[in-house]
Design a protein around this motif. Structure first.
Motif, PDB file in Angstrom:
ATOM      1  N   VAL A  77       0.834  -1.210   0.000  1.00 14.92           N
ATOM      2  CA  VAL A  77       0.000   0.000   0.000  1.00 14.92           C
ATOM      3  C   VAL A  77       0.867   1.257   0.000  1.00 14.92           C
ATOM      4  O   VAL A  77       0.688   2.119  -0.868  1.00 14.92           O
ATOM      5  CB  VAL A  77      -1.022  -0.025   1.156  1.00 14.92           C
ATOM      6  CG1 VAL A  77      -1.741   1.308   1.277  1.00 14.92           C
ATOM      7  CG2 VAL A  77      -2.031  -1.164   0.935  1.00 14.92           C
ATOM      8  N   PRO A  78       1.830   1.400   0.926  1.00 13.73           N
ATOM      9  CA  PRO A  78       2.620   2.636   0.873  1.00 13.73           C
ATOM     10  C   PRO A  78       3.434   2.786  -0.415  1.00 13.73           C
ATOM     11  O   PRO A  78       3.547   3.891  -0.951  1.00 13.73           O
ATOM     12  CB  PRO A  78       3.532   2.568   2.103  1.00 13.73           C
ATOM     13  CG  PRO A  78       3.370   1.213   2.685  1.00 13.73           C
ATOM     14  CD  PRO A  78       2.148   0.595   2.102  1.00 13.73           C
ATOM     15  N   ALA A  79       3.979   1.703  -0.936  1.00 11.44           N
ATOM     16  CA  ALA A  79       4.763   1.794  -2.177  1.00 11.44           C
ATOM     17  C   ALA A  79       3.867   2.166  -3.354  1.00 11.44           C
ATOM     18  O   ALA A  79       4.223   3.050  -4.154  1.00 11.44           O
ATOM     19  CB  ALA A  79       5.488   0.477  -2.449  1.00 11.44           C
ATOM     20  N   ALA A  80       2.716   1.533  -3.459  1.00 12.01           N
ATOM     21  CA  ALA A  80       1.809   1.817  -4.578  1.00 12.01           C
ATOM     22  C   ALA A  80       1.245   3.230  -4.485  1.00 12.01           C
ATOM     23  O   ALA A  80       1.177   3.941  -5.492  1.00 12.01           O
ATOM     24  CB  ALA A  80       0.683   0.787  -4.613  1.00 12.01           C
ATOM     25  N   VAL A  81       0.857   3.650  -3.292  1.00  9.80           N
ATOM     26  CA  VAL A  81       0.312   5.004  -3.131  1.00  9.80           C
ATOM     27  C   VAL A  81       1.385   6.047  -3.456  1.00  9.80           C
ATOM     28  O   VAL A  81       1.108   7.037  -4.143  1.00  9.80           O
ATOM     29  CB  VAL A  81      -0.276   5.202  -1.720  1.00  9.80           C
ATOM     30  CG1 VAL A  81      -0.597   6.664  -1.444  1.00  9.80           C
ATOM     31  CG2 VAL A  81      -1.527   4.338  -1.547  1.00  9.80           C
ATOM     32  N   THR A  82       2.603   5.819  -2.989  1.00 14.26           N
ATOM     33  CA  THR A  82       3.698   6.749  -3.298  1.00 14.26           C
ATOM     34  C   THR A  82       3.921   6.835  -4.803  1.00 14.26           C
ATOM     35  O   THR A  82       4.088   7.927  -5.356  1.00 14.26           O
ATOM     36  CB  THR A  82       4.990   6.318  -2.582  1.00 14.26           C
ATOM     37  OG1 THR A  82       4.756   6.327  -1.175  1.00 14.26           O
ATOM     38  CG2 THR A  82       6.146   7.246  -2.917  1.00 14.26           C
ATOM     39  N   ALA A  83       3.921   5.688  -5.474  1.00 14.92           N
ATOM     40  CA  ALA A  83       4.113   5.683  -6.925  1.00 14.92           C
ATOM     41  C   ALA A  83       2.969   6.399  -7.633  1.00 14.92           C
ATOM     42  O   ALA A  83       3.197   7.173  -8.572  1.00 14.92           O
ATOM     43  CB  ALA A  83       4.256   4.250  -7.427  1.00 14.92           C
ATOM     44  N   ILE A  84       1.747   6.162  -7.192  1.00 12.83           N
ATOM     45  CA  ILE A  84       0.597   6.833  -7.816  1.00 12.83           C
ATOM     46  C   ILE A  84       0.702   8.344  -7.639  1.00 12.83           C
ATOM     47  O   ILE A  84       0.491   9.110  -8.591  1.00 12.83           O
ATOM     48  CB  ILE A  84      -0.727   6.286  -7.247  1.00 12.83           C
ATOM     49  CG1 ILE A  84      -0.969   4.855  -7.754  1.00 12.83           C
ATOM     50  CG2 ILE A  84      -1.902   7.188  -7.616  1.00 12.83           C
ATOM     51  CD1 ILE A  84      -2.109   4.120  -7.058  1.00 12.83           C
ATOM     52  N   VAL A  85       1.055   8.779  -6.446  1.00 11.19           N
ATOM     53  CA  VAL A  85       1.158  10.233  -6.185  1.00 11.19           C
ATOM     54  C   VAL A  85       2.272  10.849  -7.032  1.00 11.19           C
ATOM     55  O   VAL A  85       2.071  11.870  -7.704  1.00 11.19           O
ATOM     56  CB  VAL A  85       1.388  10.514  -4.683  1.00 11.19           C
ATOM     57  CG1 VAL A  85       1.781  11.968  -4.439  1.00 11.19           C
ATOM     58  CG2 VAL A  85       0.142  10.151  -3.884  1.00 11.19           C
TER      59      VAL A  85
END
Length: 155
Positions: A77-85
């Motif tokens: 979740v943190p890696a994917a959210v960071t990448a999306i942002v």
């Protein structure tokens, strides 16, 4: 079924991570890396080049985080959210430029759009695997298979 989803999520994260990390090559081969990633030549201003190389290293770290998330569900979740942002900010910055200026970055723009869609799907599948809606239960990291290839969570 859960094992197939887990393998798909892992594959998607590894591929997205490796491609996301490619701009890190600007540190050792700025000409090729900047042309490939953004359709530009290395700038003559040493500070601008250093900033682009630094951006490349940050992209490398983000890509490494996505690969790490492929094998460690707790960081998905943190890696994917960071990448999306970060990818969304890049797309916003590119959208503000004239079309002729951003033309060389079209492959990167298209990749980031696709990556955002895939990362949103990964987050959805991750929630399904971890039972956030009361289904599936258990951590994907603990999935195992019986002799017939069925996941233990799916029995």
């Amino acid at each position: 079924m859960a094992l197939t989803i887990e393998r798909t999520v892992r594959g998607v994260l590894v591929i997205l991570g490796v491609v996301t990390a490619l701009p890190a090559l600007a540190l050792v081969a700025p000409g090729r890396a900047l042309d490939f990633s953004y359709g530009i030549s290395p700038p003559s201003d040493p500070m601008a080049l250093a900033l682009l190389q630094h951006r490349g290293i940050l992209q490398g770290a983000l890509g490494a985080a996505l690969v790490w998330a492929a094998f460690h569900p707790a960081v998905r979740v943190p890696a994917a959210v960071t990448a999306i942002v970060t990818k969304s900010v890049f797309l916003g910055l590119m959208a503000a430029l004239p079309v002729a200026v951003r033309a060389g970055a079209t492959p990167g723009i298209l990749f980031d759009i696709g990556a955002i869609v895939l990362l949103a799907a990964v987050l959805t599948l991750h929630r399904r695997l971890t039972g956030s809606h009361g289904q599936g239960g258990g951590s994907p990291a603990r999935l195992s298979t019986d002799g017939g290839g069925r996941s233990a969570a799916g029995r």
